[in-house]
Each structure stands twice: as structure tokens, then as C-alpha cells.
Design a protein around this motif. Structure first.
Motif, PDB file in Angstrom:
ATOM      1  N   LYS A  14      32.771  41.013  44.535  1.00 12.43           N
ATOM      2  CA  LYS A  14      33.330  40.117  43.533  1.00 12.43           C
ATOM      3  C   LYS A  14      34.359  40.875  42.681  1.00 12.43           C
ATOM      4  O   LYS A  14      35.397  40.327  42.315  1.00 12.43           O
ATOM      5  N   TYR A  15      34.054  42.116  42.379  1.00 10.15           N
ATOM      6  CA  TYR A  15      34.954  42.942  41.595  1.00 10.15           C
ATOM      7  C   TYR A  15      36.299  43.109  42.309  1.00 10.15           C
ATOM      8  O   TYR A  15      37.360  42.940  41.708  1.00 10.15           O
ATOM      9  N   SER A  18      38.264  39.943  42.251  1.00 12.47           N
ATOM     10  CA  SER A  18      38.832  39.779  40.922  1.00 12.47           C
ATOM     11  C   SER A  18      40.111  40.605  40.763  1.00 12.47           C
ATOM     12  O   SER A  18      41.122  40.119  40.251  1.00 12.47           O
ATOM     13  N   LYS A  19      40.065  41.854  41.211  1.00 12.75           N
ATOM     14  CA  LYS A  19      41.219  42.746  41.065  1.00 12.75           C
ATOM     15  C   LYS A  19      42.421  42.271  41.883  1.00 12.75           C
ATOM     16  O   LYS A  19      43.544  42.278  41.397  1.00 12.75           O
ATOM     17  N   LYS A  25      36.625  38.432  36.556  1.00 10.68           N
ATOM     18  CA  LYS A  25      35.401  38.714  37.303  1.00 10.68           C
ATOM     19  C   LYS A  25      34.283  37.757  36.899  1.00 10.68           C
ATOM     20  O   LYS A  25      33.507  37.303  37.742  1.00 10.68           O
TER      21      LYS A  25
END
Length: 148
Positions: A14-15, A18-19, A25
Motif C-alpha cells: 500500500k505504501y 501511495s508513493k 496512504k
């Protein structure tokens, strides 16, 4: 399938999503946890997620939809609600027959169970105890028939 399953398939956290997407996030975590719905996201958010995952916005929207392309629910369990007792009994007998046959056990009465269930489905449909949609769902699921 949901967003978390898609991330797992792509071996992405997920991180990381997000990036590369620019979506917060917490938003992605809420979608994956079911606290937030993709349908409620802005088009920009859906676009960013789709672009980061190399798929279309439609693919992302389909992850959240409980309906198939015809507009029917993907979860067909509602078609087994309220079945008459005689039909439930025949279904249990056929499930037991399939379990035996699928595990290699010799079971010589399976054809009787099959015919009994088929007859009970037809009877319930003709007597309007179940709908045609329910009847076909039961035939496909328990008799392993294919609708032409």
C-alpha cells in the motif's frame, strides 16, 4: 477481487502504491480495509490508482462493484434463500453424492439423487415456489449443468 488482492497479485505494498500514485496512504489503507469505497473516490484518485497499477479506471471501479456486467449481484447466495424444505433436502443429498464421487468413493445411487434433485427443481419452478432464475442457478450449481 478487491484492491488488496490486486496489490498482492502485483506484489506491491500500500505504501508503494501511495508513493507512485500520489494518493494518500490513509486513503489506500481505508479502501483496502473496506472502510472507504472506491465508488466514493474522485475520478482523479481512481485515475491515479489505475495509472500506478497499469490498468484502466474501469478495472479499478470493477474491483469495488458488487454487480457483474449484466447488473446482477456477483454474490448469488440470495438465490438460495427461502427454498422449500423438500428442495433443500434434495440439495443436501446431491451435495453428499458429489462429495463421494469427487473423492473417488463408489456411490451407486448418485443418479437417483441427481434425478430427484432435477425433478424437485422442476416441480418447484412449475409450481412457482422458486423463480426460473433460481431454478437455473440450482441446476448449474448442484447438477453441474450448463445453460445454453
Amino acid at each position: 477481487m478487491n484492491l488488496q488482492t490486486l496489490l498482492d497479485q502485483k506484489d506491491m505494498t500500500k505504501y508503494h502504491l501511495s508513493k507512485i500514485s500520489g494518493v494518500p496512504k490513509t486513503t489506500i489503507m481505508d479502501i483496502c480495509a473496506g472502510r472507504s469505497s472506491i465508488e466514493r473516490c474522485s475520478a482523479k484518485t481512481v485515475y491515479q490508482i489505475a495509472k500506478a497499477l497499469d490498468c484502466s479506471m474501469e478495472d479499478i471501479m470493477a474491483l469495488a462493484s458488487p454487480y457483474d456486467e449484466t447488473g446482477r449481484p456477483k454474490d448469488n447466495s440470495y438465490l438460495e434463500c427461502g427454498l422449500p424444505d423438500f428442495l433443500q433436502s434434495s440439495i443436501r443429498a446431491m451435495e453428499d453424492a458429489w462429495r463421494k464421487l469427487d473423492s473417488g468413493i463408489e456411490y451407486l445411487r448418485w443418479d437417483c439423487d441427481y434425478c430427484s434433485l432435477q425433478s424437485d427443481i422442476n416441480s418447484a419452478e412449475v409450481n412457482q415456489l422458486i423463480s426460473s432464475e433460481q431454478a437455473w442457478f440450482l441446476r448449474e450449481k448442484y447438477l453441474r449443468m450448463e445453460r445454453l
